[in-house]
Design a protein around this motif. Structure first.
Motif, PDB file in Angstrom:
ATOM      1  N   PRO A  84       0.824  -1.212   0.000  1.00  0.00           N
ATOM      2  CA  PRO A  84       0.000   0.000   0.000  1.00  0.00           C
ATOM      3  C   PRO A  84       0.860   1.265   0.000  1.00  0.00           C
ATOM      4  CG  PRO A  84       0.279  -0.780   2.237  1.00  0.00           C
ATOM      5  CD  PRO A  84       1.045  -1.746   1.354  1.00  0.00           C
ATOM      6  N   ASN A  85       0.278   2.388  -0.424  1.00  0.00           N
ATOM      7  CA  ASN A  85       0.894   3.682  -0.141  1.00  0.00           C
ATOM      8  C   ASN A  85       0.770   3.937   1.361  1.00  0.00           C
ATOM      9  OD1 ASN A  85       1.394   3.958  -2.841  1.00  0.00           O
ATOM     10  ND2 ASN A  85      -0.069   5.610  -3.181  1.00  0.00           N
ATOM     11  N   ALA A  86       1.644   4.763   1.907  1.00  0.00           N
ATOM     12  CA  ALA A  86       1.631   5.021   3.346  1.00  0.00           C
ATOM     13  C   ALA A  86       1.902   6.488   3.614  1.00  0.00           C
ATOM     14  CB  ALA A  86       2.682   4.159   4.056  1.00  0.00           C
ATOM     15  N   SER A  87       1.248   7.006   4.654  1.00  0.00           N
ATOM     16  CA  SER A  87       1.483   8.382   5.086  1.00  0.00           C
ATOM     17  C   SER A  87       2.605   8.365   6.125  1.00  0.00           C
ATOM     18  CB  SER A  87       0.205   8.975   5.691  1.00  0.00           C
ATOM     19  OG  SER A  87       0.455  10.265   6.216  1.00  0.00           O
ATOM     20  N   LEU A  88       3.785   8.875   5.736  1.00  0.00           N
ATOM     21  CA  LEU A  88       4.966   8.835   6.593  1.00  0.00           C
ATOM     22  C   LEU A  88       5.549  10.235   6.753  1.00  0.00           C
ATOM     23  CD1 LEU A  88       6.712   5.745   4.933  1.00  0.00           C
ATOM     24  CD2 LEU A  88       5.217   5.734   6.944  1.00  0.00           C
ATOM     25  N   PHE A  89       6.299  10.442   7.832  1.00  0.00           N
ATOM     26  CA  PHE A  89       6.948  11.732   8.051  1.00  0.00           C
ATOM     27  C   PHE A  89       8.175  11.823   7.150  1.00  0.00           C
ATOM     28  CE2 PHE A  89       9.782  14.700  10.277  1.00  0.00           C
ATOM     29  CZ  PHE A  89       8.925  15.771  10.440  1.00  0.00           C
ATOM     30  N   CYS A  90       8.205  12.856   6.304  1.00  0.00           N
ATOM     31  CA  CYS A  90       9.322  13.055   5.381  1.00  0.00           C
ATOM     32  C   CYS A  90      10.343  13.987   6.013  1.00  0.00           C
ATOM     33  CB  CYS A  90       8.820  13.634   4.062  1.00  0.00           C
ATOM     34  SG  CYS A  90      10.146  14.019   2.885  1.00  0.00           S
ATOM     35  N   ARG A  91      11.586  13.533   6.116  1.00  0.00           N
ATOM     36  CA  ARG A  91      12.629  14.344   6.757  1.00  0.00           C
ATOM     37  C   ARG A  91      13.010  15.549   5.914  1.00  0.00           C
ATOM     38  NH1 ARG A  91      16.095  11.111   8.956  1.00  0.00           N
ATOM     39  NH2 ARG A  91      14.702   9.348   8.770  1.00  0.00           N
ATOM     40  N   TYR A  92      12.651  15.548   4.643  1.00  0.00           N
ATOM     41  CA  TYR A  92      12.977  16.679   3.764  1.00  0.00           C
ATOM     42  C   TYR A  92      11.821  17.685   3.724  1.00  0.00           C
ATOM     43  CZ  TYR A  92      16.452  13.253   2.442  1.00  0.00           C
ATOM     44  OH  TYR A  92      17.457  12.316   2.493  1.00  0.00           O
ATOM     45  N   CYS A  93      10.593  17.188   3.635  1.00  0.00           N
ATOM     46  CA  CYS A  93       9.429  18.079   3.639  1.00  0.00           C
ATOM     47  C   CYS A  93       9.067  18.535   5.047  1.00  0.00           C
ATOM     48  CB  CYS A  93       8.227  17.375   3.013  1.00  0.00           C
ATOM     49  SG  CYS A  93       8.471  16.865   1.291  1.00  0.00           S
ATOM     50  N   GLN A  94       9.593  17.811   6.070  1.00  0.00           N
ATOM     51  CA  GLN A  94       9.344  18.115   7.480  1.00  0.00           C
ATOM     52  C   GLN A  94       7.856  18.043   7.827  1.00  0.00           C
ATOM     53  OE1 GLN A  94      11.583  18.812  10.276  1.00  0.00           O
ATOM     54  NE2 GLN A  94      12.784  17.682   8.757  1.00  0.00           N
ATOM     55  N   ARG A  95       7.163  17.086   7.239  1.00  0.00           N
ATOM     56  CA  ARG A  95       5.767  16.825   7.578  1.00  0.00           C
ATOM     57  C   ARG A  95       5.378  15.477   6.972  1.00  0.00           C
ATOM     58  NH1 ARG A  95       2.874  21.335   3.663  1.00  0.00           N
ATOM     59  NH2 ARG A  95       3.244  20.271   1.670  1.00  0.00           N
ATOM     60  N   ARG A  96       4.207  14.990   7.352  1.00  0.00           N
ATOM     61  CA  ARG A  96       3.726  13.725   6.786  1.00  0.00           C
ATOM     62  C   ARG A  96       3.311  13.931   5.333  1.00  0.00           C
ATOM     63  NH1 ARG A  96       2.184   8.954   9.469  1.00  0.00           N
ATOM     64  NH2 ARG A  96       2.917   8.934  11.626  1.00  0.00           N
ATOM     65  N   GLU A  97       3.748  12.988   4.512  1.00  0.00           N
ATOM     66  CA  GLU A  97       3.412  13.022   3.096  1.00  0.00           C
ATOM     67  C   GLU A  97       3.088  11.599   2.636  1.00  0.00           C
ATOM     68  OE1 GLU A  97       2.942  15.522   1.220  1.00  0.00           O
ATOM     69  OE2 GLU A  97       3.855  17.172   2.329  1.00  0.00           O
ATOM     70  N   ALA A  98       2.535  11.494   1.446  1.00  0.00           N
ATOM     71  CA  ALA A  98       2.241  10.181   0.856  1.00  0.00           C
ATOM     72  C   ALA A  98       3.523   9.562   0.316  1.00  0.00           C
ATOM     73  CB  ALA A  98       1.222  10.334  -0.258  1.00  0.00           C
ATOM     74  N   PHE A  99       3.813   8.344   0.764  1.00  0.00           N
ATOM     75  CA  PHE A  99       4.967   7.583   0.281  1.00  0.00           C
ATOM     76  C   PHE A  99       4.444   6.404  -0.538  1.00  0.00           C
ATOM     77  CE2 PHE A  99       7.302  10.116   3.125  1.00  0.00           C
ATOM     78  CZ  PHE A  99       8.672   9.855   3.010  1.00  0.00           C
ATOM     79  N   ALA A 100       5.124   6.103  -1.637  1.00  0.00           N
ATOM     80  CA  ALA A 100       4.733   4.975  -2.493  1.00  0.00           C
ATOM     81  C   ALA A 100       5.866   3.959  -2.552  1.00  0.00           C
ATOM     82  CB  ALA A 100       4.405   5.477  -3.905  1.00  0.00           C
ATOM     83  N   PRO A 101       5.529   2.656  -2.654  1.00  0.00           N
ATOM     84  CA  PRO A 101       6.581   1.636  -2.792  1.00  0.00           C
ATOM     85  C   PRO A 101       7.249   1.735  -4.149  1.00  0.00           C
ATOM     86  CG  PRO A 101       4.401   0.652  -3.050  1.00  0.00           C
ATOM     87  CD  PRO A 101       4.170   2.075  -2.660  1.00  0.00           C
ATOM     88  N   ILE A 102       8.581   1.706  -4.169  1.00  0.00           N
ATOM     89  CA  ILE A 102       9.307   1.764  -5.453  1.00  0.00           C
ATOM     90  C   ILE A 102      10.156   0.514  -5.681  1.00  0.00           C
ATOM     91  CG2 ILE A 102       9.342   4.283  -5.487  1.00  0.00           C
ATOM     92  CD1 ILE A 102      12.260   4.143  -4.544  1.00  0.00           C
ATOM     93  N   TRP A 103      10.325  -0.318  -4.638  1.00  0.00           N
ATOM     94  CA  TRP A 103      11.105  -1.556  -4.792  1.00  0.00           C
ATOM     95  C   TRP A 103      10.763  -2.473  -3.634  1.00  0.00           C
ATOM     96  CZ3 TRP A 103      14.745  -4.178  -1.850  1.00  0.00           C
ATOM     97  CH2 TRP A 103      15.483  -5.178  -2.524  1.00  0.00           C
ATOM     98  N   SER A 104      10.748  -3.766  -3.897  1.00  0.00           N
ATOM     99  CA  SER A 104      10.469  -4.734  -2.828  1.00  0.00           C
ATOM    100  C   SER A 104      11.096  -6.068  -3.174  1.00  0.00           C
ATOM    101  CB  SER A 104       8.956  -4.894  -2.629  1.00  0.00           C
ATOM    102  OG  SER A 104       8.360  -5.428  -3.803  1.00  0.00           O
TER     103      SER A 104
END
Length: 304
Positions: A84-104
């Motif tokens: 799934p996509n996940a809402s995670l804290f981005c250390r660059y944007c300094q807030r929660r953003e949508a993260f998508a899987p790019i490799w597994s």
């Protein structure tokens, strides 16, 4: 057929629980896929006795041996874990953003090591997952997820989790607050208590201007004296929580409830500092007013 329904429902719930794991859990915490309830509902939904028996046998003998297949969508007749996509804290944007899987990758497939094939236990898998922020497309984040039966655990992050720090937490000592939360989230309760106590001690040392060999008790006493009188009695006492944290550390008590309560009260203290607009600058002692000489004292006007 009911087996396909079971596989589909298990895959959907596994994907939901993986999202929960990535968004809300921390190192060495886990989530559970409720396979038992799904199987019970499907068996009860069967009207033919022979199909009920076949489904029960399949669930007991075949289903535990099946491995999750990582995919973007469910695959027929396979136990699929759709990432799934996940809402995670981005250390660059300094807030929660949508993260998508790019490799597994499934690192738990049968492997060859030292010239012999090693077959792993049924229901055991290790997944390597890489996610990327969809706002800034910055450096990806890596996760190591361990499957044991119907339990998914978070067993690794690269880089380590970045904790969101409330805006009212003083920036100069915020790294101590952040490490306290990370240690606690990772199951290192004593380390979390230590970092939390050090956080309030170092903040109090800075705002009081005390230096050198001064005990924490002395620092917190001076800090309390420096707080404005109308406000100090309305705020949770940092001195009180410093004492409680110290007591737990001296007795090596891994008190989870203490950490959670202390953290909430310490945060409230700093939030109220913000509300009352209390400065973080070191107090400047008032200079004594010079005595007025008798000859310089104002004279009373003459009568009449």
């Amino acid at each position: 057929m009911s087996t396909q329904a079971v596989l589909t429902l298990l895959g959907l719930q596994a994907s939901q629980e993986l999202k929960n794991l990535l968004e809300n859990k921390h190192l060495y915490q886990h989530v559970t896929i409720n396979a038992g309830e799904i199987l019970k509902q499907q068996i009860e939904a069967e009207h033919q006795a022979n199909l009920k028996s076949l489904l029960g046998t399949w669930a007991t003998k075949e289903l535990p041996k099946m491995r999750f297949m990582l995919a973007s969508q469910p695959v027929k007749d396979a136990l699929t874990l759709a990432l799934p996509n996940a809402s995670l804290f981005c250390r660059y944007c300094q807030r929660r953003e949508a993260f998508a899987p790019i490799w597994s990758a499934d690192a738990g497939s049968p492997i060859v090591h030292g010239g012999r094939q090693i077959t792993l236990p049924d229901g055991f898998q290790i997944f390597s997952l890489v996610y990327q922020c969809q706002r800034c497309f910055g450096r990806p984040e890596g996760f190591l997820v361990r499957r044991e039966g119907w339990i998914l655990g978070l067993h690794g992050r690269s880089p380590i989790e970045l904790v969101e720090v409330p805006a009212y937490v003083p920036k100069a000592e915020s790294w101590l607050y952040r490490d306290a939360v990370i240690a606690f989230n990772s199951g290192k309760i004593l380390a979390g208590l230590f970092y939390l106590r050090t956080f309030i001690e170092q903040f109090s040392r800075r705002v009081t201007g005390l230096t050198g060999r001064v005990t924490g008790d002395e620092i917190l006493d001076e800090y309390y004296k420096a707080l404005p009188s109308p406000n100090k009695d309305q705020m949770p006492s940092l001195r009180e929580w410093y004492d409680k944290l110290s007591e737990a550390l001296h007795s090596a008590t891994q008190d989870i409830a203490l950490f959670e309560t202390a953290k909430a009260q310490i945060e409230k203290h700093f939030d109220m500092r913000r509300v009352f607009k209390i400065s973080e600058k070191s107090p400047v002692p008032e200079e004594p007013k010079p005595a007025i000489a008798a000859s310089e004292a104002p004279k009373s006007p003459p009568n009449g």
